[in-house]
Design a protein around this motif. Structure first.
Motif, short mmCIF file in Angstrom:
data_model
loop_
_atom_site.label_atom_id
_atom_site.label_comp_id
_atom_site.label_asym_id
_atom_site.label_seq_id
_atom_site.Cartn_x
_atom_site.Cartn_y
_atom_site.Cartn_z
N ALA A 133 -23.34 7.84 -23.58
CA ALA A 133 -24.67 8.14 -24.13
C ALA A 133 -25.57 8.73 -23.06
O ALA A 133 -26.35 9.65 -23.33
CB ALA A 133 -25.29 6.86 -24.71
N GLN A 134 -25.47 8.22 -21.83
CA GLN A 134 -26.29 8.76 -20.74
C GLN A 134 -25.89 10.18 -20.42
O GLN A 134 -26.74 11.04 -20.16
CB GLN A 134 -26.15 7.87 -19.50
CG GLN A 134 -27.25 8.05 -18.47
CD GLN A 134 -26.98 9.20 -17.52
OE1 GLN A 134 -25.83 9.58 -17.29
NE2 GLN A 134 -28.03 9.74 -16.93
N GLN A 135 -24.59 10.45 -20.44
CA GLN A 135 -24.12 11.81 -20.18
C GLN A 135 -24.60 12.77 -21.27
O GLN A 135 -25.02 13.90 -21.00
CB GLN A 135 -22.60 11.83 -20.09
CG GLN A 135 -22.02 13.09 -19.46
CD GLN A 135 -20.55 12.96 -19.17
OE1 GLN A 135 -19.82 12.25 -19.87
NE2 GLN A 135 -20.08 13.63 -18.14
N ASP A 136 -24.57 12.31 -22.52
CA ASP A 136 -25.10 13.12 -23.62
C ASP A 136 -26.59 13.37 -23.44
O ASP A 136 -27.09 14.47 -23.71
CB ASP A 136 -24.85 12.43 -24.96
CG ASP A 136 -23.38 12.44 -25.36
OD1 ASP A 136 -22.64 13.30 -24.85
OD2 ASP A 136 -22.98 11.58 -26.17
N ALA A 137 -27.31 12.34 -22.99
CA ALA A 137 -28.76 12.49 -22.78
C ALA A 137 -29.04 13.49 -21.67
O ALA A 137 -30.01 14.26 -21.75
CB ALA A 137 -29.38 11.14 -22.45
N VAL A 138 -28.22 13.50 -20.64
CA VAL A 138 -28.39 14.48 -19.56
C VAL A 138 -28.17 15.89 -20.09
O VAL A 138 -28.91 16.82 -19.76
CB VAL A 138 -27.43 14.17 -18.40
CG1 VAL A 138 -27.42 15.32 -17.38
CG2 VAL A 138 -27.85 12.89 -17.70
N TRP A 139 -27.13 16.06 -20.91
CA TRP A 139 -26.88 17.38 -21.50
C TRP A 139 -28.03 17.78 -22.42
O TRP A 139 -28.43 18.95 -22.45
CB TRP A 139 -25.55 17.36 -22.25
CG TRP A 139 -24.36 17.28 -21.33
CD1 TRP A 139 -24.31 17.64 -20.01
CD2 TRP A 139 -23.07 16.76 -21.64
NE1 TRP A 139 -23.07 17.39 -19.49
CE2 TRP A 139 -22.27 16.85 -20.46
CE3 TRP A 139 -22.48 16.24 -22.79
CZ2 TRP A 139 -20.94 16.46 -20.42
CZ3 TRP A 139 -21.16 15.83 -22.73
CH2 TRP A 139 -20.40 15.96 -21.57
N ASP A 140 -28.56 16.83 -23.19
CA ASP A 140 -29.71 17.12 -24.05
C ASP A 140 -30.93 17.49 -23.22
O ASP A 140 -31.70 18.39 -23.57
CB ASP A 140 -30.03 15.92 -24.93
CG ASP A 140 -28.96 15.65 -25.98
OD1 ASP A 140 -28.17 16.58 -26.26
OD2 ASP A 140 -28.92 14.52 -26.51
#
Length: 415
Positions: free
Chosen positions: A140-147
Motif C-alpha cells: 500500500a505504501q509503494q502504491d501511495a508513492v506511485w500515486d
C-alpha cells in the motif's frame, strides 16, 4: 498417499463456480456458491463429501491470490494454487477446440490443471500472519508513492502553464514539490499575482506552518525576491481559474503525500517486529522501509524458493535464455515480480555507497561492457543470492563473505 481429488474454483465478484474431479478427471461434484460465509461453508461441505479431512486436505486451484475466499481457504491449511489466467486460458484449449467458455468449464479446467500438472505450479506460500500484514502495508505504501509521483507530475505540468516562477522558487528546497514548504506556499498563493503580494511577514508565517525552524529570515527573503521576478502571465480571469485548478490538484497531491508518509511509518513499525528484520537490514543499501518491501514480496516461508536461483528468477534479476536450433540469446527477464524488481533497483543503487565490495563489483561489470542498468541488475542478482543464504541460515550480512577480495597475483622473482 497421492492426492486423488482436486478442486477448481472459477471466482467472480458475487459468486463462485466449483468443480471437484478425481484422479481420472471424472467430475465428482459441482456447485455455485455465494461470496459470503454461507457459500464458504457450502464449499467446505462439498469438499468434505469427497474425502477432505484435516490430515489430507483437497488442493484448490483458483485464478487469484487475494480476497476473503482465498484467505479462508488458506486458513484451513489446504494447498491453494493461484493459477495465472493466461495459463488457464491455454489449458482450456486442451478441452475444447471450439473455444467455448463457461464458468463451470473454467472451474473444471482449473481442477484438471492440478490433476495433470500440479508439479508445474506452486501453492501459495505459508507466510506468517506478521509477514502478510507487512506485505499489506508495504505494498500500500509503494502504491501511495506511485500515486504521489503521478499527482505531483500532474500538478507540476499544470503549474508550468501559468506559474513557472513558483517552480523556480521552490526548486532549491530539499524535496522540491514534495516538500511541505512547497505545498504550504502554493496553498497560500496559488497564482503569480497572489504570490507577488506576499509580504516577508506572511512568508515567515508560511515557513513556520510548514515546520521550518531554522533560517526562516533568510529563506523568507529568498522567496520574497524569487516570487517577484517578472514572468509571462495568463489573462487575469484565466489565471484565477488555473489557480483554482491548482488547488484542486494540490488537494490530491497532499492526500497522496500524507498516505505515503503514514503508511511508511506503519510499515516500518510492523517490519521491525519481524524476526527477519535484523538480517534484512544488515545488508548495505537496505533500510527499514525498503527492507519491508523486500519481506513483503519474498515472505518468510523458507520452502517458497527451492534455491537462490528460484528467488533470482522471481525477482527478475537472473537473465532468461532463449535457444532454438542455431539461435541462442540471453535476454532480460520481463516476467517477474515488478514490486520486488522496483525495490531491487533502489537497493542496488544505495549499496554502491554503502558497500566497497558492491561498488567494486559494479565497476567491474561496467568495465566489462555492461551498461548502468545491466551492471546494477547484476549486482542486485549477487545481493539476492547472499540474502537467500543469510535468511536460510539466520546469519547477518558479511562484507568479506559476500565480496571476498580477489587473490593477489604473486610475481615470480628470478633467483
Amino acid at each position: 498417499m497421492p492426492v486423488k481429488v482436486f478442486c477448481g474454483i472459477d471466482w467472480a465478484s458475487d459468486h463462485h463456480d466449483v468443480a471437484v474431479v478425481d484422479g481420472d478427471g471424472k467430475l465428482l461434484g459441482r456447485a455455485r456458491i455465494g461470496d459470503d460465509a454461507v457459500g464458504l461453508q457450502q464449499l467446505l461441505d462439498l469438499l468434505a463429501e469427497h474425502g477432505d479431512t484435516p490430515d489430507e486436505r483437497i488442493p484448490v486451484a483458483i485464478e487469484t491470490s487475494r480476497g476473503l475466499l482465498v484467505a479462508s481457504l488458506r486458513a484451513t491449511g489446504r494447498p491453494v494454487y493461484a493459477v495465472n489466467p493466461m495459463a488457464a486460458a491455454r489449458y482450456r484449449e486442451r478441452h475444447t477446440v471450439s473455444r467455448k467458455k463457461s464458468d463451470h468449464l473454467d472451474a473444471m479446467v482449473l481442477a484438471n490443471i492440478l490433476r495433470t500438472d500440479a508439479d508445474a505450479h506452486r501453492p501459495l506460500p505459508a507466510d506468517s500472519e506478521l509477514a502478510q500484514a507487512v506485505a499489506v502495508l508495504a505494498r500500500a505504501q509503494q502504491d501511495a508513492v506511485w500515486d504521489r509521483t503521478q499527482a505531483g507530475n500532474k500538478l507540476r505540468s499544470h503549474l508550468r502553464e501559468y506559474f513557472p516562477g513558483y517552480l523556480a522558487a521552490v526548486q532549491p528546497v530539499t524535496g522540491g514539490l514534495n516538500a511541505p514548504l512547497a505545498r504550504t506556499l502554493l496553498a497560500a498563493a496559488p497564482t503569480p499575482g497572489q504570490a507577488a503580494r506576499l509580504t516577508r511577514t506572511q512568508l515567515k508565517a508560511v515557513l513556520k506552518r510548514a515546520g521550518r525552524q531554522r533560517g526562516i529570515d533568510a529563506e523568507a527573503e529568498r522567496l520574497h525576491a524569487a516570487l517577484r521576478i517578472p514572468q509571462m502571465r495568463q489573462l487575469p480571469l484565466v489565471e484565477t481559474a488555473m489557480g483554482r485548478q491548482a488547488l484542486a490538484l494540490l488537494g490530491k497531491f497532499e492526500a497522496a503525500c500524507t498516505a505515503a508518509d503514514d503508511l511508511a511509518e506503519a510499515s516500518v513499525e510492523l517490519f521491525e517486529q519481524h524476526p527477519d528484520a535484523a538480517v534484512i537490514t544488515s545488508f548495505p543499501g537496505l533500510g527499514s522501509l525498503s527492507g519491508a518491501r523486500v519481506l513483503a514480496e519474498i515472505g518468510d516461508d523458507r520452502s517458497r524458493f527451492a534455491d537462490a536461483k528460484a528467488l533470482k528468477a522471481y525477482a527478475g534479476s537472473a537473465p532468461v535464455t532463449r535457444a532454438s536450433g542455431k539461435s541462442h540469446a540471453v535476454m532480460v527477464r520481463r516476467v517477474k515480480n515488478q514490486r520486488l524488481a522496483a525495490v531491487g533497483y533502489v537497493w542496488a543503487f544505495a549499496s554502491l555507497t554503502a558497500s566497497p565490495g558492491a561498488r567494486a563489483h559494479y565497476d567491474r561489470r561496467r568495465k566489462a561492457g555492461d551498461r548502468h542498468t545491466s551492471a546494477q541488475r547484476n549486482l542486485y542478482n549477487r545481493l539476492l543470492g547472499c540474502l537467500h543464504h543469510c535468511l536460510a541460515t539466520g546469519t547477518p550480512y558479511s562484507e568479506t563473505t559476500a565480496f571476498p577480495a580477489p587473490p593477489r597475483l604473486e610475481l615470480a622473482v628470478a633467483a
